[in-house]
Design a protein around this motif. Structure first.
Motif, mmCIF file in Angstrom:
data_model
loop_
_atom_site.group_PDB
_atom_site.id
_atom_site.type_symbol
_atom_site.label_atom_id
_atom_site.label_comp_id
_atom_site.label_asym_id
_atom_site.label_seq_id
_atom_site.Cartn_x
_atom_site.Cartn_y
_atom_site.Cartn_z
ATOM 1 N N ALA A 41 4.778 -0.410 -8.105
ATOM 2 C CA ALA A 41 5.185 0.709 -7.935
ATOM 3 C C ALA A 41 6.477 0.716 -7.400
ATOM 4 O O ALA A 41 7.225 1.555 -7.350
ATOM 5 N N LEU A 59 -3.906 -5.654 -4.771
ATOM 6 C CA LEU A 59 -2.999 -4.893 -3.987
ATOM 7 C C LEU A 59 -1.424 -5.047 -4.071
ATOM 8 O O LEU A 59 -0.532 -4.293 -4.456
ATOM 9 N N ALA A 90 0.946 -1.321 0.000
ATOM 10 C CA ALA A 90 -0.055 -0.027 0.026
ATOM 11 C C ALA A 90 0.921 1.176 0.113
ATOM 12 O O ALA A 90 0.506 2.159 -0.683
ATOM 13 N N LEU A 91 1.846 1.204 0.826
ATOM 14 C CA LEU A 91 2.735 2.502 0.778
ATOM 15 C C LEU A 91 3.482 2.473 -0.475
ATOM 16 O O LEU A 91 3.608 3.584 -0.971
ATOM 17 N N ALA A 92 3.858 1.496 -1.286
ATOM 18 C CA ALA A 92 4.629 1.704 -2.486
ATOM 19 C C ALA A 92 3.546 2.208 -3.417
ATOM 20 O O ALA A 92 4.164 3.397 -4.189
ATOM 21 N N ALA A 93 2.288 1.838 -3.430
ATOM 22 C CA ALA A 93 1.343 2.317 -4.358
ATOM 23 C C ALA A 93 0.976 3.772 -4.102
ATOM 24 O O ALA A 93 0.998 4.730 -5.063
ATOM 25 N N VAL A 94 0.941 4.093 -2.774
ATOM 26 C CA VAL A 94 0.405 5.469 -2.350
ATOM 27 C C VAL A 94 1.799 6.485 -2.649
ATOM 28 O O VAL A 94 1.680 7.784 -3.313
ATOM 29 N N ARG A 105 3.255 11.590 1.387
ATOM 30 C CA ARG A 105 3.369 10.363 0.920
ATOM 31 C C ARG A 105 4.305 9.130 1.223
ATOM 32 O O ARG A 105 4.336 8.169 1.704
ATOM 33 N N ALA A 140 4.151 6.001 -5.348
ATOM 34 C CA ALA A 140 4.186 6.024 -6.723
ATOM 35 C C ALA A 140 3.129 7.006 -7.357
ATOM 36 O O ALA A 140 3.351 7.356 -8.331
ATOM 37 N N GLN A 141 1.939 7.054 -6.751
ATOM 38 C CA GLN A 141 0.874 7.837 -7.239
ATOM 39 C C GLN A 141 1.039 8.993 -6.920
ATOM 40 O O GLN A 141 0.735 9.915 -7.841
ATOM 41 N N GLY A 142 2.021 9.641 -6.305
ATOM 42 C CA GLY A 142 2.419 10.908 -6.115
ATOM 43 C C GLY A 142 3.250 11.482 -7.327
ATOM 44 O O GLY A 142 3.564 12.565 -7.554
#
Lengths: 319, 319
Positions: B275, B268, A196-200, B185, A202-204
């Motif tokens: 990511a 996920l 979840a942290l990686a996804a959030v 983030r 990279a979303q930035g």
């Protein structure tokens, strides 16, 4: 046969199985392995190991030499491998290194192999996978869970504990369901949080990833693990993982509410810091020395000592 | 005065300020420091540094020598320190190393110090804190954000970028609000997830902590940081952190639903792995070479290049 001389047959030569074959051979015991894909077989042979892509021949030899058979394939492949064990080596002592223990025990039960089975789980790994990542020292100073239930056979338990100890690990005795609840908290939940942290992050976008430093790097490290392995591990422990995830969600929702109401993360941060200190203190081992395997109530005595955080560093006496 | 010879006055001698004083002195520039508590002052003096517990005298000297003044105290102490700067050294170039940039800029504005201010944030740290943890190499190969807005003074910007470069870092130009959203983030969210993970792990008891291995150790590492520092950092960035936390909660709630419905974490886990690969690729720097500081639209050009992940490795030309 004395357990230290019992040969070992390793089924599956990925990171864990491959490291185990290396460690067992390094400890001076006869050992051979099987792997489904020939790529790993060729690579292991090139490294001088006795391996085959023919599971029947590997298991027939295990039956002839009364070997300890170790299942080291991901959970989705376990049933197929156990069918071969039941066909060719049903009387060998059987263990595994799979990351969930209740579902593994159920699979062994279905295959009719329960009487000689003792589950195992070395708490070691890296984000790499496959034979090429295998490391003879992977298990050194690691914690290796060896399961205990009311029907566990004392000799089989000793044989599996000996495998763990001779690979450089300490043994933690635990019931399968206790194990699964524990690893949901400290192994499977960390993987989901890392993903979840990686996804959030990279979303930035690019600026955001450019600013990522140690907390992001460490917090996402295990997201580098092959996703099929992570999913197989997490999904096989779904009920316990849902409980652990719910606790994490409750803590994070509480932090969100406090941020909105008071711009304060103090409650979560204080609790987390105190918990991390408990973990640091817990790193110190205490040794279980007073249980005689095979004595009355030995299984319960081991389970109780394991629950209190004890470890076994030398092979216990046998009643 | 050429910026490489401009002296540096560091206000606050914790991990970051202390490391900066060490790095600046090591680079051959004159530098002195102030700290509120005399413990750090005594320790820094014993290590041979020119430090004082009297902020007025430190800042009067900064005004006399046209020093670059660096605010290196936690956000809750910033207003008090800026009052002293306004009283004693209002014309010095001013920067900071505080982990939030919009609230810092607002505090500088309140203190009437905006014209000579350029915000900074070195993305470096450890879970240790205080002068005794300070490390002359802390900023080596780190990313150091130097803020840009429409009113940024070119000479002040060059002076602050030079401080970062001469400390061994690369410079990333960014608007204050872009920075704050990014670090929510990749820095503040990782801290909250680490705290939650530590709490859920410890809640499992002694067996659970005994089974914690690499994924838990790395995932909770930053929960070892002093809680007051973590809360101060997170709370000062509450609005952006709430947004990042909501994205993480959405991802984790989605995983929970999929675990309940299908015993599957695949969505996920696949997203997180992809990511993490993007982050690994992003570790390669590309250099911003074509912006002349002080030229028309130089601020927007720097902001755009920073958003695309560029870094500055050599002091840019001045128009």
């Amino acid at each position: 046969m004395n357990t230290p001389d019992r040969p070992v047959c390793v089924l599956g030569l990925g990171l864990i199985g491959g490291s185990l074959l290396r460690a067992v051979v390094d400890s001076g015991r006869p050992a051979w392995g099987w792997n489904r894909s020939t790529g790993a077989v060729d690579a292991a042979r090139a490294d001088g190991y006795d391996v085959t892509a023919d599971i029947a021949s590997a298991l027939q030899r295990a039956a002839e030499e009364d070997a300890l058979v170790v299942v080291a394939v991901p959970m989705p492949a376990v049933d197929t491998v156990l069918e071969s064990v039941a066909a060719h080596a049903p009387h060998c002592v059987l263990t595994d290194v799979v990351s969930v223990k209740a579902e593994m025990a159920a699979a062994v039960e279905r295959a009719g192999l329960a009487p000689r089975f003792v589950g195992g789980h070395p708490m070691a790994g890296t984000s790499a996978s496959g034979w090429l990542a295998a490391d003879v020292d992977l298990f050194r100073n690691a914690v290796w869970v060896v399961t205990v239930d009311d029907d566990t056979d004392p000799d089989a338990w000793i044989a599996v504990a000996d495998l763990a100890l001779s690979s450089g690990s300490v043994v933690v005795p635990a019931r399968a369901d206790d194990h699964d609840r524990a690893v949901a908290r400290v192994s499977h939940l960390p993987h989901l949080l890392a993903e979840a942290l990686a996804a959030v992050g990279a979303q930035g976008g690019e600026l955001t990833l450019r600013l990522a430093a140690g907390s992001f790097r460490d917090g996402t490290r295990v997201a580098g693990t092959a996703p099929a392995l992570v999913s197989a591990m997490c999904d096989a422990n779904a009920p316990a993982l849902i409980d652990a995830l719910d606790e994490a969600l409750a803590a994070l929702n509480g932090a969100r509410d406090a941020l909105v109401a008071d711009a304060s993360t103090e409650t979560l941060v204080s609790a987390g810091h105190a918990a991390r200190l408990r973990y640091d203190e817990q790193l110190q081992w205490w040794e279980i020395t007073d249980v005689v395997v095979g004595s009355p109530s030995w299984q319960n005595d081991l389970v109780d000592a394991g629950r209190r955080g004890g470890v076994i560093q030398r092979l216990p006496r046998r009643a």
